[in-house]
Design an enzyme around this catalytic site. Structure first.
Site, mmCIF file in Angstrom:
data_model
loop_
_atom_site.group_PDB
_atom_site.id
_atom_site.type_symbol
_atom_site.label_atom_id
_atom_site.label_comp_id
_atom_site.label_asym_id
_atom_site.label_seq_id
_atom_site.Cartn_x
_atom_site.Cartn_y
_atom_site.Cartn_z
ATOM 1 N N GLY A 23 0.726 -1.211 -0.226
ATOM 2 C CA GLY A 23 0.071 -0.143 0.149
ATOM 3 C C GLY A 23 0.793 1.277 -0.097
ATOM 4 N N THR A 25 1.554 3.254 -2.479
ATOM 5 C CA THR A 25 1.118 4.299 -3.300
ATOM 6 C C THR A 25 0.091 5.135 -2.496
ATOM 7 O OG1 THR A 25 -0.494 2.673 -4.318
ATOM 8 C CG2 THR A 25 1.622 3.062 -5.303
ATOM 9 N N GLY A 26 -0.587 4.510 -1.408
ATOM 10 C CA GLY A 26 -1.516 5.208 -0.717
ATOM 11 C C GLY A 26 -1.067 6.589 0.001
ATOM 12 N N ASP A 28 -0.911 6.684 3.469
ATOM 13 C CA ASP A 28 0.177 6.437 4.741
ATOM 14 C C ASP A 28 1.254 5.909 4.062
ATOM 15 O OD1 ASP A 28 -2.228 6.827 6.084
ATOM 16 O OD2 ASP A 28 -2.569 5.034 7.101
ATOM 17 N N LEU A 93 -0.289 -2.087 4.875
ATOM 18 C CA LEU A 93 -1.187 -0.835 4.755
ATOM 19 C C LEU A 93 -2.109 -0.894 3.501
ATOM 20 C CD1 LEU A 93 1.357 2.124 4.971
ATOM 21 C CD2 LEU A 93 0.351 0.644 6.756
ATOM 22 N N GLN A 96 -8.524 -2.241 0.365
ATOM 23 C CA GLN A 96 -9.642 -1.751 -0.166
ATOM 24 C C GLN A 96 -9.990 -1.014 1.325
ATOM 25 O OE1 GLN A 96 -12.397 0.397 -1.011
ATOM 26 N NE2 GLN A 96 -13.615 -1.380 0.170
ATOM 27 N N SER A 97 -9.894 0.393 1.280
ATOM 28 C CA SER A 97 -9.803 1.153 2.266
ATOM 29 C C SER A 97 -11.080 1.933 2.424
ATOM 30 C CB SER A 97 -8.676 2.026 2.635
ATOM 31 O OG SER A 97 -8.803 2.888 1.448
ATOM 32 N N SER A 138 -8.268 -0.793 11.946
ATOM 33 C CA SER A 138 -9.038 0.560 11.910
ATOM 34 C C SER A 138 -10.153 0.545 13.103
ATOM 35 C CB SER A 138 -10.085 0.392 10.731
ATOM 36 O OG SER A 138 -11.105 1.495 10.547
ATOM 37 N N GLU A 140 -12.924 1.508 12.473
ATOM 38 C CA GLU A 140 -14.363 1.115 11.932
ATOM 39 C C GLU A 140 -14.787 -0.147 12.634
ATOM 40 O OE1 GLU A 140 -16.387 2.194 9.530
ATOM 41 O OE2 GLU A 140 -15.561 4.343 9.704
ATOM 42 N N TYR A 162 -16.242 -3.217 5.150
ATOM 43 C CA TYR A 162 -15.196 -3.021 5.378
ATOM 44 C C TYR A 162 -14.708 -3.251 6.962
ATOM 45 C CZ TYR A 162 -11.182 0.287 6.527
ATOM 46 O OH TYR A 162 -10.042 0.896 6.798
ATOM 47 N N LYS A 166 -11.769 -5.849 8.375
ATOM 48 C CA LYS A 166 -10.526 -5.430 9.228
ATOM 49 C C LYS A 166 -10.596 -6.396 10.602
ATOM 50 C CE LYS A 166 -8.388 -2.141 7.151
ATOM 51 N NZ LYS A 166 -6.906 -2.144 6.808
HETATM 52 P P1 NDP Z 1 -5.149 4.037 0.840
HETATM 53 O O1 NDP Z 1 -6.652 3.812 0.323
HETATM 54 O O2 NDP Z 1 -4.899 5.599 0.659
HETATM 55 O O3 NDP Z 1 -4.162 3.145 0.177
HETATM 56 C C1 NDP Z 1 -4.647 1.915 0.037
HETATM 57 C C2 NDP Z 1 -3.478 0.984 -0.817
HETATM 58 O O4 NDP Z 1 -3.893 -0.295 -0.779
HETATM 59 C C3 NDP Z 1 -2.978 1.503 -1.901
HETATM 60 O O5 NDP Z 1 -1.549 1.617 -2.071
HETATM 61 C C4 NDP Z 1 -3.589 0.490 -2.965
HETATM 62 O O6 NDP Z 1 -2.601 0.297 -4.143
HETATM 63 C C5 NDP Z 1 -3.324 -0.665 -2.190
HETATM 64 N N1 NDP Z 1 -4.132 -1.881 -2.472
HETATM 65 C C6 NDP Z 1 -5.232 -2.050 -2.484
HETATM 66 N N2 NDP Z 1 -5.522 -3.249 -3.015
HETATM 67 C C7 NDP Z 1 -4.056 -4.057 -3.131
HETATM 68 C C8 NDP Z 1 -4.085 -5.323 -3.383
HETATM 69 N N3 NDP Z 1 -5.135 -6.234 -3.893
HETATM 70 N N4 NDP Z 1 -2.666 -5.598 -3.570
HETATM 71 C C9 NDP Z 1 -1.761 -4.616 -3.239
HETATM 72 N N5 NDP Z 1 -2.175 -3.380 -2.863
HETATM 73 C C10 NDP Z 1 -3.292 -3.121 -2.905
HETATM 74 O O7 NDP Z 1 -5.303 3.993 2.217
HETATM 75 P P2 NDP Z 1 -4.575 4.642 3.281
HETATM 76 O O8 NDP Z 1 -3.110 5.091 3.216
HETATM 77 O O9 NDP Z 1 -5.436 5.869 3.967
HETATM 78 O O10 NDP Z 1 -4.554 3.715 4.767
HETATM 79 C C11 NDP Z 1 -3.717 2.612 4.692
HETATM 80 C C12 NDP Z 1 -4.287 1.576 5.545
HETATM 81 O O11 NDP Z 1 -4.778 1.946 6.732
HETATM 82 C C13 NDP Z 1 -5.443 0.777 4.922
HETATM 83 O O12 NDP Z 1 -5.433 -0.527 4.897
HETATM 84 C C14 NDP Z 1 -6.659 1.433 5.705
HETATM 85 O O13 NDP Z 1 -7.726 0.513 5.598
HETATM 86 C C15 NDP Z 1 -6.068 1.551 6.881
HETATM 87 N N6 NDP Z 1 -6.570 2.664 7.713
HETATM 88 C C16 NDP Z 1 -6.764 3.897 7.426
HETATM 89 C C17 NDP Z 1 -7.485 4.901 8.247
HETATM 90 C C18 NDP Z 1 -7.167 6.355 7.702
HETATM 91 O O14 NDP Z 1 -8.069 7.184 8.359
HETATM 92 N N7 NDP Z 1 -6.440 6.761 6.750
HETATM 93 C C19 NDP Z 1 -7.808 4.522 9.365
HETATM 94 C C20 NDP Z 1 -7.732 3.118 9.971
HETATM 95 C C21 NDP Z 1 -7.090 2.321 9.137
HETATM 96 P P3 NDP Z 1 -3.334 1.319 -5.774
HETATM 97 O O15 NDP Z 1 -2.581 2.553 -5.736
HETATM 98 O O16 NDP Z 1 -2.808 0.270 -6.515
HETATM 99 O O17 NDP Z 1 -4.965 1.356 -5.431
HETATM 100 P P1 GDP Z 2 -14.660 6.506 7.271
HETATM 101 O O1 GDP Z 2 -14.926 6.957 8.763
HETATM 102 O O2 GDP Z 2 -13.570 5.862 7.186
HETATM 103 O O3 GDP Z 2 -15.798 5.920 6.749
HETATM 104 O O4 GDP Z 2 -14.235 7.957 6.607
HETATM 105 P P2 GDP Z 2 -14.931 9.004 5.467
HETATM 106 O O5 GDP Z 2 -14.177 10.096 5.638
HETATM 107 O O6 GDP Z 2 -15.587 8.176 4.293
HETATM 108 O O7 GDP Z 2 -16.254 9.260 6.309
HETATM 109 C C1 GDP Z 2 -16.353 9.850 7.578
HETATM 110 C C2 GDP Z 2 -17.990 10.187 7.926
HETATM 111 O O8 GDP Z 2 -18.063 11.403 6.972
HETATM 112 C C3 GDP Z 2 -18.803 9.093 7.726
HETATM 113 O O9 GDP Z 2 -19.536 8.987 8.970
HETATM 114 C C4 GDP Z 2 -19.519 9.479 6.686
HETATM 115 O O10 GDP Z 2 -20.866 9.051 6.546
HETATM 116 C C5 GDP Z 2 -19.462 11.044 6.763
HETATM 117 N N1 GDP Z 2 -19.760 11.712 5.373
HETATM 118 C C6 GDP Z 2 -20.528 12.632 5.190
HETATM 119 N N2 GDP Z 2 -20.779 13.027 3.896
HETATM 120 C C7 GDP Z 2 -19.805 12.221 3.202
HETATM 121 C C8 GDP Z 2 -19.486 12.225 2.107
HETATM 122 O O11 GDP Z 2 -19.940 12.937 1.060
HETATM 123 N N3 GDP Z 2 -18.236 11.338 1.654
HETATM 124 C C9 GDP Z 2 -17.807 10.755 2.624
HETATM 125 N N4 GDP Z 2 -16.921 9.772 2.328
HETATM 126 N N5 GDP Z 2 -18.261 10.744 3.937
HETATM 127 C C10 GDP Z 2 -19.297 11.620 4.283
#
Ligand code: NDP
Ligand code: GDP
Length: 354
Positions: A23, A25-26, A28, A93, A96-97, A138, A140, A162, A166
């Site tokens: 992950g 490219t994401g 974190d 990391l 499908q987030s 998470s 969640e 999701y 998790k």
């Molecule tokens: P992002 O959605 O920004 O990044 C997700 C990453 O996972 C991307 O690099 C994506 O690659 C990669 N990925 C998805 N599917 C696959 C696969 N099948 N094989 C390999 N790589 C894959 O997430 P965040 O950086 O925000 O979060 C990092 C982690 O932390 C996630 O697991 C998320 O669920 C968890 N998390 C995040 C929180 C947050 O608030 N940010 C809170 C709690 C947990 P590609 O570029 O190819 O799509």
């Molecule tokens: P999550 O907590 O991981 O689901 O992070 P999100 O940023 O997607 O959503 C945070 C909260 O914002 C959730 O309770 C959503 O229901 C609320 N929310 C309200 N409007 C929106 C919207 O337009 N998009 C998203 N993504 N969330 C929204």
């Protein structure tokens, strides 16, 4: 707790250490890569094959990181990635987030976000069980909360596919620790954001929307539930906790949170007022963005992380939102790209992306 001395020693020891980040490219992944490079690590990022380049968040790191191909769906590719990278630490990391997508693609979410964790743990067990493993759990998982604030002992009652996936990833990590004595830990992270957050998540959607409105690029912003409460922190702070969790004597799970809760409405207030705008003139409620099962309130208790890891968040809620707004204004001034094409809602009001 890690003393400043211990942290210094760990930094020195890590000079030749290799970390594999799935992950990368994401959001974190990019912050964690920066942190580990600063600490002298060799950083290898695992990416899945794509016909377009997904490395936008890593451009500034140039050739300081190495990339290996692998996919959480394909165990052989994980084994190969571990053999090539030979890491001392793996940060899982990848997932499908995005919560709404998990209702549209529940099976795929389970494959990536739940079974993907087992595939990685099993690959580590086969290749080198001494590798230290971090799982991105998470808040969640708490879902329909039974107490507030939530801590490491709070019951999990997830409210989305999701969250359910998790929980599986979390417990299989605990299980590999208990079954095989592996150093495998979970960070139960509450929402964390940054200018690199995906545009579909609510904070970034709001900061991008407010920036566009202030630049005359759009008039309105459609949102769902404005009363949802979340504990929002800065991603740059959270990746420090991930690293600290892998530097302890004993593997343990930690809640990583700010301990402060705000509403989506407050995000709107801070973002729009930073640009001299009133959010209520521009934000409209779109019923299709209301989730089939909402989590109303999430608030973390980071007490254990503070006591044992010496971890504290450094960026406040207001600073975070303003930082994101400033970055979006700057980006859109240079390149006023159009609003991305909306994804059509599916039947049963089951969530649009964004
Ligand atoms: P992002 O959605 O920004 O990044 C997700 C990453 O996972 C991307 O690099 C994506 O690659 C990669 N990925 C998805 N599917 C696959 C696969 N099948 N094989 C390999 N790589 C894959 O997430 P965040 O950086 O925000 O979060 C990092 C982690 O932390 C996630 O697991 C998320 O669920 C968890 N998390 C995040 C929180 C947050 O608030 N940010 C809170 C709690 C947990 P590609 O570029 O190819 O799509
Ligand atoms: P999550 O907590 O991981 O689901 O992070 P999100 O940023 O997607 O959503 C945070 C909260 O914002 C959730 O309770 C959503 O229901 C609320 N929310 C309200 N409007 C929106 C919207 O337009 N998009 C998203 N993504 N969330 C929204």
């Amino acid at each position: 707790m890690v003393s400043p001395h211990a942290e210094g020693v760990a930094t020195l020891q890590s000079m030749t250490r290799t970390a594999l980040i799935t992950g990368i490219t994401g959001q974190d992944g990019s912050y964690l890569a920066e942190l580990l490079l600063d600490k002298g690590y060799r950083v290898v990022g695992m990416t899945r094959r794509s016909s377009t380049d997904t490395r936008e968040r890593l451009t500034h790191l140039g050739d300081r990181i190495e990339i290996v191909q692998g996919d959480l769906l394909d165990q052989a590719s994980l084994v190969a990635a571990l053999r090539v990278a030979q890491p001392a630490e793996v940060y899982n990391l990848a997932a499908q987030s995005f919560v709404p997508t998990s209702w549209n693609q529940p099976v795929l979410t389970g494959e990536f976000t739940a079974l993907g964790v087992t595939r990685m743990l099993e690959s580590i067990r086969q290749v080198d069980p001494a590798i230290r493993f971090y799982q991105a759990s998470s808040s969640e998982m708490f879902g329909n909360i039974t107490e507030s604030p939530q801590n490491e002992g709070t019951r999990f009652r997830p409210r989305s596919p999701y969250g359910v996936a998790k929980v599986y990833g979390h417990f299989v990590t605990v299980n590999y620790r208990e079954s095989y004595g592996m150093y495998a830990v979970s960070g139960i992270c509450f929402n964390h954001e940054s200018p690199r957050r995906g545009l579909e998540f609510v904070t970034r959607k709001i900061t991008d929307g407010a920036a566009r409105i202030s630049l005359g690029l759009r008039q309105q912003l459609q949102l769902g539930n404005l009363e949802a409460h979340r504990d929002w922190g800065f991603a740059g702070d959270f990746v420090r906790a991930m690293w600290l969790m892998l530097q302890q004597d004993e593997p343990q799970d930690y809640v990583i949170a700010t301990g402060e809760m705000h509403t989506v409405r407050e995000v709107c207030e801070v973002a729009f007022s930073h640009l001299g705008l009133d959010y209520s003139d521009h934000v409209v409620i779109d019923e299709s963005l209301i989730r089939p099962a909402e989590i109303d309130r999430l608030l973390g208790n980071p007490g254990k992380a503070k006591r044992q890891l010496g971890w504290e968040p450094e960026v406040s809620f207001e600073e975070l939102i303003r930082m994101m707004v400033d970055a979006d204004v700057e980006r859109l001034r240079v390149n006023p790209e159009p609003v991305p094409t909306a994804v059509l809602p599916l039947p049963h009001n089951l969530s649009r992306t964004g």
